[in-house]
Design a protein around this motif. Structure first.
Motif, PDB file in Angstrom:
ATOM      1  N   ILE A 114       5.380  30.392  18.408  1.00  0.00           N
ATOM      2  CA  ILE A 114       5.778  31.749  18.773  1.00  0.00           C
ATOM      3  C   ILE A 114       4.525  32.579  19.029  1.00  0.00           C
ATOM      4  CG2 ILE A 114       6.820  33.899  17.933  1.00  0.00           C
ATOM      5  CD1 ILE A 114       8.886  32.270  16.437  1.00  0.00           C
ATOM      6  N   VAL A 115       4.539  33.328  20.131  1.00  0.00           N
ATOM      7  CA  VAL A 115       3.469  34.271  20.443  1.00  0.00           C
ATOM      8  C   VAL A 115       4.047  35.680  20.341  1.00  0.00           C
ATOM      9  CG1 VAL A 115       1.861  35.124  22.195  1.00  0.00           C
ATOM     10  CG2 VAL A 115       2.301  32.664  21.988  1.00  0.00           C
ATOM     11  N   VAL A 116       3.388  36.527  19.567  1.00  0.00           N
ATOM     12  CA  VAL A 116       3.803  37.922  19.433  1.00  0.00           C
ATOM     13  C   VAL A 116       2.833  38.798  20.215  1.00  0.00           C
ATOM     14  CG1 VAL A 116       4.139  39.863  17.852  1.00  0.00           C
ATOM     15  CG2 VAL A 116       4.872  37.563  17.178  1.00  0.00           C
ATOM     16  N   ASN A 117       3.386  39.677  21.029  1.00  0.00           N
ATOM     17  CA  ASN A 117       2.603  40.659  21.770  1.00  0.00           C
ATOM     18  C   ASN A 117       2.696  41.979  21.002  1.00  0.00           C
ATOM     19  OD1 ASN A 117       1.787  42.729  23.488  1.00  0.00           O
ATOM     20  ND2 ASN A 117       3.005  42.068  25.235  1.00  0.00           N
ATOM     21  N   LEU A 118       1.637  42.296  20.257  1.00  0.00           N
ATOM     22  CA  LEU A 118       1.549  43.586  19.562  1.00  0.00           C
ATOM     23  C   LEU A 118       0.598  44.439  20.380  1.00  0.00           C
ATOM     24  CD1 LEU A 118       2.304  45.320  17.097  1.00  0.00           C
ATOM     25  CD2 LEU A 118       0.286  44.408  15.958  1.00  0.00           C
ATOM     26  N   GLN A 119       1.141  45.358  21.119  1.00  0.00           N
ATOM     27  CA  GLN A 119       0.339  46.072  22.099  1.00  0.00           C
ATOM     28  C   GLN A 119      -0.732  46.913  21.418  1.00  0.00           C
ATOM     29  OE1 GLN A 119       2.415  47.147  25.765  1.00  0.00           O
ATOM     30  NE2 GLN A 119       4.336  46.793  24.680  1.00  0.00           N
ATOM     31  N   GLY A 120      -1.888  46.954  22.053  1.00  0.00           N
ATOM     32  CA  GLY A 120      -3.065  47.557  21.444  1.00  0.00           C
ATOM     33  C   GLY A 120      -3.052  49.068  21.366  1.00  0.00           C
ATOM     34  N   ASP A 121      -1.947  49.702  21.781  1.00  0.00           N
ATOM     35  CA  ASP A 121      -1.869  51.159  21.680  1.00  0.00           C
ATOM     36  C   ASP A 121      -0.846  51.599  20.644  1.00  0.00           C
ATOM     37  OD1 ASP A 121       0.478  50.503  22.954  1.00  0.00           O
ATOM     38  OD2 ASP A 121       0.045  51.592  24.804  1.00  0.00           O
ATOM     39  N   HIS A 139      13.995  51.414  22.327  1.00  0.00           N
ATOM     40  CA  HIS A 139      13.292  50.140  22.402  1.00  0.00           C
ATOM     41  C   HIS A 139      11.860  50.299  21.919  1.00  0.00           C
ATOM     42  CE1 HIS A 139      10.670  47.261  24.744  1.00  0.00           C
ATOM     43  NE2 HIS A 139      11.363  46.499  23.932  1.00  0.00           N
ATOM     44  N   VAL A 140      11.449  49.433  21.018  1.00  0.00           N
ATOM     45  CA  VAL A 140      10.085  49.431  20.482  1.00  0.00           C
ATOM     46  C   VAL A 140       9.299  48.347  21.228  1.00  0.00           C
ATOM     47  CG1 VAL A 140       8.674  49.171  18.411  1.00  0.00           C
ATOM     48  CG2 VAL A 140      10.972  50.168  18.237  1.00  0.00           C
ATOM     49  N   GLY A 141       8.163  48.722  21.815  1.00  0.00           N
ATOM     50  CA  GLY A 141       7.452  47.815  22.718  1.00  0.00           C
ATOM     51  C   GLY A 141       6.629  46.725  22.046  1.00  0.00           C
ATOM     52  N   VAL A 142       7.279  45.888  21.274  1.00  0.00           N
ATOM     53  CA  VAL A 142       6.662  44.697  20.693  1.00  0.00           C
ATOM     54  C   VAL A 142       7.508  43.514  21.153  1.00  0.00           C
ATOM     55  CG1 VAL A 142       5.915  43.557  18.562  1.00  0.00           C
ATOM     56  CG2 VAL A 142       6.022  46.053  18.659  1.00  0.00           C
ATOM     57  N   TYR A 143       6.881  42.359  21.389  1.00  0.00           N
ATOM     58  CA  TYR A 143       7.626  41.203  21.901  1.00  0.00           C
ATOM     59  C   TYR A 143       7.212  39.939  21.170  1.00  0.00           C
ATOM     60  CZ  TYR A 143       8.232  44.473  25.769  1.00  0.00           C
ATOM     61  OH  TYR A 143       8.521  45.587  26.517  1.00  0.00           O
ATOM     62  N   ALA A 144       8.175  39.039  20.998  1.00  0.00           N
ATOM     63  CA  ALA A 144       7.879  37.679  20.532  1.00  0.00           C
ATOM     64  C   ALA A 144       8.401  36.724  21.594  1.00  0.00           C
ATOM     65  CB  ALA A 144       8.556  37.413  19.190  1.00  0.00           C
ATOM     66  N   TYR A 145       7.602  35.749  21.968  1.00  0.00           N
ATOM     67  CA  TYR A 145       7.968  34.828  23.049  1.00  0.00           C
ATOM     68  C   TYR A 145       7.804  33.380  22.597  1.00  0.00           C
ATOM     69  CZ  TYR A 145       5.623  38.831  25.459  1.00  0.00           C
ATOM     70  OH  TYR A 145       5.147  40.059  25.849  1.00  0.00           O
ATOM     71  N   ARG A 146       8.535  32.522  23.280  1.00  0.00           N
ATOM     72  CA  ARG A 146       8.236  31.103  23.226  1.00  0.00           C
ATOM     73  C   ARG A 146       7.220  30.811  24.343  1.00  0.00           C
ATOM     74  NH1 ARG A 146      11.957  29.615  19.666  1.00  0.00           N
ATOM     75  NH2 ARG A 146      13.939  30.763  19.670  1.00  0.00           N
ATOM     76  N   PRO A 147       6.236  29.945  24.100  1.00  0.00           N
ATOM     77  CA  PRO A 147       5.201  29.708  25.108  1.00  0.00           C
ATOM     78  C   PRO A 147       5.738  29.296  26.479  1.00  0.00           C
ATOM     79  CG  PRO A 147       4.478  28.840  23.007  1.00  0.00           C
ATOM     80  CD  PRO A 147       5.903  29.272  22.825  1.00  0.00           C
ATOM     81  N   ASP A 148       6.782  28.459  26.509  1.00  0.00           N
ATOM     82  CA  ASP A 148       7.340  28.058  27.808  1.00  0.00           C
ATOM     83  C   ASP A 148       7.864  29.266  28.579  1.00  0.00           C
ATOM     84  OD1 ASP A 148       6.716  25.437  27.356  1.00  0.00           O
ATOM     85  OD2 ASP A 148       8.752  24.799  26.834  1.00  0.00           O
ATOM     86  N   ALA A 149       8.461  30.213  27.866  1.00  0.00           N
ATOM     87  CA  ALA A 149       8.965  31.416  28.512  1.00  0.00           C
ATOM     88  C   ALA A 149       7.820  32.272  29.049  1.00  0.00           C
ATOM     89  CB  ALA A 149       9.815  32.220  27.539  1.00  0.00           C
TER      90      ALA A 149
END
Length: 266
Positions: free
Chosen positions: A98-105, A192-202
């Motif tokens: 799992i990759v989480v995108n925690l935006q830097g702002d 909507h809170v701008g944080v995301y978790a992804y699967r690498p294939d996605a």
């Protein structure tokens, strides 16, 4: 499942150039850069194996390494944070599950938002991506409506199906309601809170798709998944009395510093 948080950070922001290096004073009066505060927020999340800053700028790289962050360099052609997370994948070496995108702002993002998000994606094997949503009380909804009335974007809202799969995200206030709500009343609108978790294939698939018309109109990166028929799971989270805010414009700095002071962040 291994989890890596990636903090995408770019210097050349249209609205606020150099934003990741902006200094914010906390409760002790000490100034720390936005990227350092975002790194600290990421490190406070439990169940995470690795935190990485992904940038295309040597100034951000140097500043991040100075406070001990791991940094990967990415292309300057990345269109948004999701593309930057995808671009960072090959540089990570062993691929996380799992990759989480925690935006830097968003240094005030509560750790439990991210923890709930990771748990939600783990329990939804058919989802390409997961993202948090927070039910608006009357105060928040009325603020959004007032912003739109005055031509401002107050936040992004989300609508979703019974299984919590996203139907749409918009900078308009959706769904429409003709009701009026007191400040503490529960409403049918979700922020909507701008944080995301992804699967690498996605993530890899996302980077291969062109920008679609809805993503372009709304300026919302997550719509690319929906436009390509990929499930985005909405995970409801609770504020627990915690304030959070993103740094989008210079006028947001005093607001964030006031929140850091109130919450006792050093």
């Amino acid at each position: 499942m291994s989890v890596t948080i990636v903090i995408p950070a770019r210097y050349a922001s249209t609205r606020y150039p150099g934003k990741p290096l902006v200094a914010l004073r906390g409760a002790t009066g000490k100034a720390k850069s936005l990227i350092e505060r975002s790194w600290n927020a990421a490190k406070s999340v439990t169940g995470v194996d690795r935190v990485v800053v992904a940038t295309d700028d040597d100034r951000i790289k140097a500043a991040s390494e100075a406070f001990g962050a791991e940094v990967v360099m990415t292309s300057s052609d990345c269109f948004n944070g999701t593309e930057r997370c995808a671009d960072a994948l090959p540089a990570l070496g062993e691929e996380p599950e799992i990759v989480v995108n925690l935006q830097g702002d968003a240094p005030l993002t509560p750790a439990w938002f991210v923890e709930d998000l990771i748990a939600g994606l783990r329990n939804a094997p058919d989802a390409a991506c997961a993202t948090p949503v927070l039910r608006c009380d009357g105060r928040a909804l009325n603020g959004f409506l007032e912003d739109r009335k005055n031509g401002r974007v107050g936040g992004t809202t989300a609508v979703f199906a019974q299984d919590m799969s996203a139907l749409y995200f918009s900078k308009e206030v959706i769904p429409f309601t003709s009701n009026t709500y007191s400040n503490n009343a529960e409403t049918p609108v979700f922020h909507h809170v701008g944080v995301y978790a992804y699967r690498p294939d996605a993530l890899r698939a996302y980077a291969s798709w062109p920008v679609g018309p809805l993503e372009k109109l709304e300026g919302l990166e997550q719509l690319r998944f929906l436009e390509n028929s990929r499930k985005v799971l909405c995970v409801e989270v609770e504020a627990r009395g915690r304030q959070f805010w993103e740094l989008n414009n210079p006028e947001d700095v005093p607001r964030l510093e006031a929140m850091l002071l109130e919450m006792g962040h050093p």
